[in-house]
Design an enzyme around this catalytic site. Structure first.
Site, PDB file in Angstrom:
ATOM      1  N   ARG A  19     -53.364  91.417  62.596  1.00 53.64           N
ATOM      2  CA  ARG A  19     -52.048  91.701  63.181  1.00 53.64           C
ATOM      3  C   ARG A  19     -51.041  92.092  62.106  1.00 53.64           C
ATOM      4  O   ARG A  19     -50.225  92.999  62.312  1.00 53.64           O
ATOM      5  CB  ARG A  19     -51.531  90.491  63.966  1.00 53.64           C
ATOM      6  CG  ARG A  19     -52.336  90.208  65.221  1.00 53.64           C
ATOM      7  CD  ARG A  19     -51.888  88.923  65.888  1.00 53.64           C
ATOM      8  NE  ARG A  19     -52.098  87.800  64.970  1.00 53.64           N
ATOM      9  CZ  ARG A  19     -51.391  86.684  64.983  1.00 53.64           C
ATOM     10  NH1 ARG A  19     -50.415  86.505  65.844  1.00 53.64           N
ATOM     11  NH2 ARG A  19     -51.647  85.730  64.115  1.00 53.64           N
ATOM     12  N   ASN A  37     -52.720  88.289  69.342  1.00 51.10           N
ATOM     13  CA  ASN A  37     -54.075  87.824  69.604  1.00 51.10           C
ATOM     14  C   ASN A  37     -54.239  87.584  71.099  1.00 51.10           C
ATOM     15  O   ASN A  37     -53.283  87.183  71.777  1.00 51.10           O
ATOM     16  CB  ASN A  37     -54.354  86.507  68.875  1.00 51.10           C
ATOM     17  CG  ASN A  37     -54.533  86.683  67.389  1.00 51.10           C
ATOM     18  OD1 ASN A  37     -54.848  87.765  66.902  1.00 51.10           O
ATOM     19  ND2 ASN A  37     -54.332  85.605  66.646  1.00 51.10           N
TER      20      ASN A  37
END
Length: 91
Positions: A19, A37
């Site tokens: 990320r 996520n």
């Protein structure tokens, strides 16, 4: 011309800074949007920018950071959102 794309990364993409890699690459390519996520060990998000920048950004995501192993990156067009200023990592 701006475009917005939903993406879903499959493979070893959690616990490997995927990320934050996405955010870094978004800043480099002038992309706005978000990523997070999922509960099933994937990373999803939306990316918006000019067509060429989004294409390059998604190519970077398909490769991923050093310790990731992306096996598939699904993509789906979305409507452009106006007023979005940055790319964020969501929890």
């Amino acid at each position: 011309m701006s475009q917005r794309v939903y993406f879903l990364a499959h493979g070893r993409v959690q616990g490997v800074s995927y990320r934050y890699f996405a955010k870094k690459k978004a800043v480099e390519h002038g992309i706005t949007g978000w990523c997070r996520n999922t509960e099933n060990e994937k990373v999803e998000g939306e990316a918006q920018g000019d067509e060429d920048s989004v294409k390059l950004f998604l190519k970077e995501l398909d490769r991923g950071p050093t310790h990731a192993h992306v096996v598939r990156l699904d993509r789906e067009s979305r409507d452009v959102q106006h007023g979005e200023a940055h790319f964020e990592v969501r929890k």
